[in-house]
Design a protein around this motif. Structure first.
Motif, PDB file in Angstrom:
ATOM      1  N   GLU A  57       0.828  -1.203   0.000  1.00 56.43           N
ATOM      2  CA  GLU A  57       0.000   0.000   0.000  1.00 56.43           C
ATOM      3  C   GLU A  57       0.868   1.262   0.000  1.00 56.43           C
ATOM      4  OE1 GLU A  57      -3.258   2.140   2.885  1.00 56.43           O
ATOM      5  OE2 GLU A  57      -3.211  -0.043   2.825  1.00 56.43           O
ATOM      6  N   LYS A  58       1.949   1.230   0.741  1.00 57.68           N
ATOM      7  CA  LYS A  58       2.811   2.408   0.880  1.00 57.68           C
ATOM      8  C   LYS A  58       3.638   2.666  -0.382  1.00 57.68           C
ATOM      9  CE  LYS A  58       6.311   4.377   3.939  1.00 57.68           C
ATOM     10  NZ  LYS A  58       7.100   4.183   5.163  1.00 57.68           N
ATOM     11  N   TYR A  59       4.184   1.612  -0.990  1.00 49.56           N
ATOM     12  CA  TYR A  59       5.186   1.782  -2.047  1.00 49.56           C
ATOM     13  C   TYR A  59       4.781   1.349  -3.448  1.00 49.56           C
ATOM     14  CZ  TYR A  59       8.614   2.575   1.666  1.00 49.56           C
ATOM     15  OH  TYR A  59       9.316   3.067   2.729  1.00 49.56           O
ATOM     16  N   GLN A  60       3.602   0.788  -3.650  1.00 46.90           N
ATOM     17  CA  GLN A  60       3.319   0.153  -4.937  1.00 46.90           C
ATOM     18  C   GLN A  60       3.538   1.055  -6.145  1.00 46.90           C
ATOM     19  OE1 GLN A  60      -0.589  -1.469  -5.091  1.00 46.90           O
ATOM     20  NE2 GLN A  60      -1.606   0.480  -5.275  1.00 46.90           N
ATOM     21  N   LEU A  61       3.263   2.336  -6.050  1.00 45.37           N
ATOM     22  CA  LEU A  61       3.451   3.241  -7.195  1.00 45.37           C
ATOM     23  C   LEU A  61       4.831   3.895  -7.206  1.00 45.37           C
ATOM     24  CD1 LEU A  61      -0.057   4.953  -7.295  1.00 45.37           C
ATOM     25  CD2 LEU A  61       0.787   3.037  -8.678  1.00 45.37           C
ATOM     26  N   MET A  62       5.612   3.686  -6.152  1.00 42.88           N
ATOM     27  CA  MET A  62       6.908   4.341  -6.029  1.00 42.88           C
ATOM     28  C   MET A  62       8.083   3.426  -6.375  1.00 42.88           C
ATOM     29  SD  MET A  62       6.289   6.263  -2.397  1.00 42.88           S
ATOM     30  CE  MET A  62       7.960   6.851  -2.237  1.00 42.88           C
ATOM     31  N   ILE A  63       7.888   2.120  -6.331  1.00 41.12           N
ATOM     32  CA  ILE A  63       9.025   1.206  -6.394  1.00 41.12           C
ATOM     33  C   ILE A  63       9.830   1.365  -7.681  1.00 41.12           C
ATOM     34  CG2 ILE A  63       8.113  -0.509  -4.825  1.00 41.12           C
ATOM     35  CD1 ILE A  63       7.483  -2.190  -7.278  1.00 41.12           C
ATOM     36  N   PRO A  64      11.118   1.130  -7.600  1.00 47.46           N
ATOM     37  CA  PRO A  64      11.876   0.768  -6.420  1.00 47.46           C
ATOM     38  C   PRO A  64      12.088   1.962  -5.483  1.00 47.46           C
ATOM     39  CG  PRO A  64      13.367   1.102  -8.240  1.00 47.46           C
ATOM     40  CD  PRO A  64      11.968   1.241  -8.789  1.00 47.46           C
ATOM     41  N   VAL A  65      12.265   1.657  -4.212  1.00 45.63           N
ATOM     42  CA  VAL A  65      12.548   2.681  -3.207  1.00 45.63           C
ATOM     43  C   VAL A  65      13.818   2.267  -2.461  1.00 45.63           C
ATOM     44  CG1 VAL A  65      11.723   3.816  -1.095  1.00 45.63           C
ATOM     45  CG2 VAL A  65      10.102   3.227  -2.899  1.00 45.63           C
ATOM     46  N   VAL A  66      14.741   3.221  -2.326  1.00 41.82           N
ATOM     47  CA  VAL A  66      15.971   2.971  -1.563  1.00 41.82           C
ATOM     48  C   VAL A  66      15.857   3.725  -0.248  1.00 41.82           C
ATOM     49  CG1 VAL A  66      18.470   3.263  -1.492  1.00 41.82           C
ATOM     50  CG2 VAL A  66      17.354   2.648  -3.639  1.00 41.82           C
ATOM     51  N   GLU A  67      16.094   2.997   0.842  1.00 39.81           N
ATOM     52  CA  GLU A  67      15.973   3.560   2.184  1.00 39.81           C
ATOM     53  C   GLU A  67      17.267   3.305   2.964  1.00 39.81           C
ATOM     54  OE1 GLU A  67      12.407   2.858   5.061  1.00 39.81           O
ATOM     55  OE2 GLU A  67      13.916   1.326   5.462  1.00 39.81           O
ATOM     56  N   ILE A  68      17.764   4.366   3.596  1.00 41.32           N
ATOM     57  CA  ILE A  68      18.949   4.252   4.446  1.00 41.32           C
ATOM     58  C   ILE A  68      18.596   4.819   5.815  1.00 41.32           C
ATOM     59  CG2 ILE A  68      21.348   4.964   4.814  1.00 41.32           C
ATOM     60  CD1 ILE A  68      21.596   5.250   1.760  1.00 41.32           C
ATOM     61  N   ASP A  69      18.812   4.016   6.833  1.00 41.17           N
ATOM     62  CA  ASP A  69      18.578   4.437   8.209  1.00 41.17           C
ATOM     63  C   ASP A  69      17.171   5.017   8.407  1.00 41.17           C
ATOM     64  OD1 ASP A  69      19.379   4.656  10.859  1.00 41.17           O
ATOM     65  OD2 ASP A  69      20.173   6.683  10.582  1.00 41.17           O
ATOM     66  N   GLY A  70      16.167   4.351   7.808  1.00 39.60           N
ATOM     67  CA  GLY A  70      14.775   4.768   7.969  1.00 39.60           C
ATOM     68  C   GLY A  70      14.344   5.929   7.103  1.00 39.60           C
ATOM     69  N   GLU A  71      15.252   6.443   6.275  1.00 40.96           N
ATOM     70  CA  GLU A  71      14.945   7.598   5.418  1.00 40.96           C
ATOM     71  C   GLU A  71      14.876   7.165   3.957  1.00 40.96           C
ATOM     72  OE1 GLU A  71      17.044  11.756   3.953  1.00 40.96           O
ATOM     73  OE2 GLU A  71      17.795  10.781   5.746  1.00 40.96           O
ATOM     74  N   GLU A  72      13.774   7.501   3.281  1.00 42.36           N
ATOM     75  CA  GLU A  72      13.652   7.213   1.854  1.00 42.36           C
ATOM     76  C   GLU A  72      14.565   8.177   1.105  1.00 42.36           C
ATOM     77  OE1 GLU A  72       9.493   7.656   1.070  1.00 42.36           O
ATOM     78  OE2 GLU A  72       8.974   6.031   2.418  1.00 42.36           O
ATOM     79  N   ILE A  73      15.556   7.624   0.412  1.00 40.81           N
ATOM     80  CA  ILE A  73      16.565   8.435  -0.264  1.00 40.81           C
ATOM     81  C   ILE A  73      16.171   8.737  -1.701  1.00 40.81           C
ATOM     82  CG2 ILE A  73      19.008   8.575  -0.901  1.00 40.81           C
ATOM     83  CD1 ILE A  73      18.347   8.486   2.162  1.00 40.81           C
ATOM     84  N   ASP A  74      15.670   7.735  -2.409  1.00 39.64           N
ATOM     85  CA  ASP A  74      15.302   7.922  -3.815  1.00 39.64           C
ATOM     86  C   ASP A  74      14.300   6.834  -4.182  1.00 39.64           C
ATOM     87  OD1 ASP A  74      15.348   9.161  -6.281  1.00 39.64           O
ATOM     88  OD2 ASP A  74      17.338   8.448  -6.862  1.00 39.64           O
ATOM     89  N   TYR A  75      13.531   7.088  -5.241  1.00 37.43           N
ATOM     90  CA  TYR A  75      12.580   6.077  -5.717  1.00 37.43           C
ATOM     91  C   TYR A  75      12.363   6.250  -7.211  1.00 37.43           C
ATOM     92  CZ  TYR A  75       9.024   9.769  -5.476  1.00 37.43           C
ATOM     93  OH  TYR A  75       8.309  10.932  -5.634  1.00 37.43           O
ATOM     94  N   GLY A  76      11.778   5.214  -7.830  1.00 36.04           N
ATOM     95  CA  GLY A  76      11.551   5.251  -9.278  1.00 36.04           C
ATOM     96  C   GLY A  76      12.873   5.094 -10.014  1.00 36.04           C
ATOM     97  N   MET A  77      13.226   6.090 -10.786  1.00 39.06           N
ATOM     98  CA  MET A  77      14.510   6.092 -11.508  1.00 39.06           C
ATOM     99  C   MET A  77      15.615   6.456 -10.516  1.00 39.06           C
ATOM    100  SD  MET A  77      14.037   5.332 -14.749  1.00 39.06           S
ATOM    101  CE  MET A  77      15.484   5.973 -15.531  1.00 39.06           C
ATOM    102  N   ILE A  78      16.248   5.450  -9.950  1.00 37.84           N
ATOM    103  CA  ILE A  78      17.258   5.653  -8.915  1.00 37.84           C
ATOM    104  C   ILE A  78      18.498   6.320  -9.514  1.00 37.84           C
ATOM    105  CG2 ILE A  78      18.740   4.480  -7.234  1.00 37.84           C
ATOM    106  CD1 ILE A  78      15.704   4.411  -6.587  1.00 37.84           C
TER     107      ILE A  78
END
Length: 81
Positions: free
Chosen positions: A45-66
């Motif tokens: 539910e949270k990420y389905q339209l955003m993936i891929p999502v990169v997270e470091i230390d609980g912070e979303e750093i980038d998503y989609g076209m990384i």
């Protein structure tokens, strides 16, 4: 340090994101924790339209076209702190 990669099966953008992370592993010491968003309804539910999502230390750093440079800057900041 662990970097979370939220992805799904048969996702070309997810494969590209994983390749970028693997390239950065040659420069920086971190582990990739790949998480399938379909394994958890809340993640889906949270990420389905955003993936891929990169997270470091609980912070979303980038998503989609990384973007490699965005991740590199964040990894440097994390490793230097």
């Amino acid at each position: 340090m662990v970097v979370n990669l939220y992805s799904k099966v048969d996702c070309p953008l997810c494969e590209k994101a994983k390749a970028v992370l693997q390239e950065l592993q040659k420069e920086y010491d971190f582990q990739i924790n790949e998480i399938d968003v379909y394994s958890d309804d809340a993640l889906l539910e949270k990420y389905q339209l955003m993936i891929p999502v990169v997270e470091i230390d609980g912070e979303e750093i980038d998503y989609g076209m990384i973007q490699k440079e965005i991740l590199r800057k964040r990894l440097l900041r994390e490793l230097n702190s």
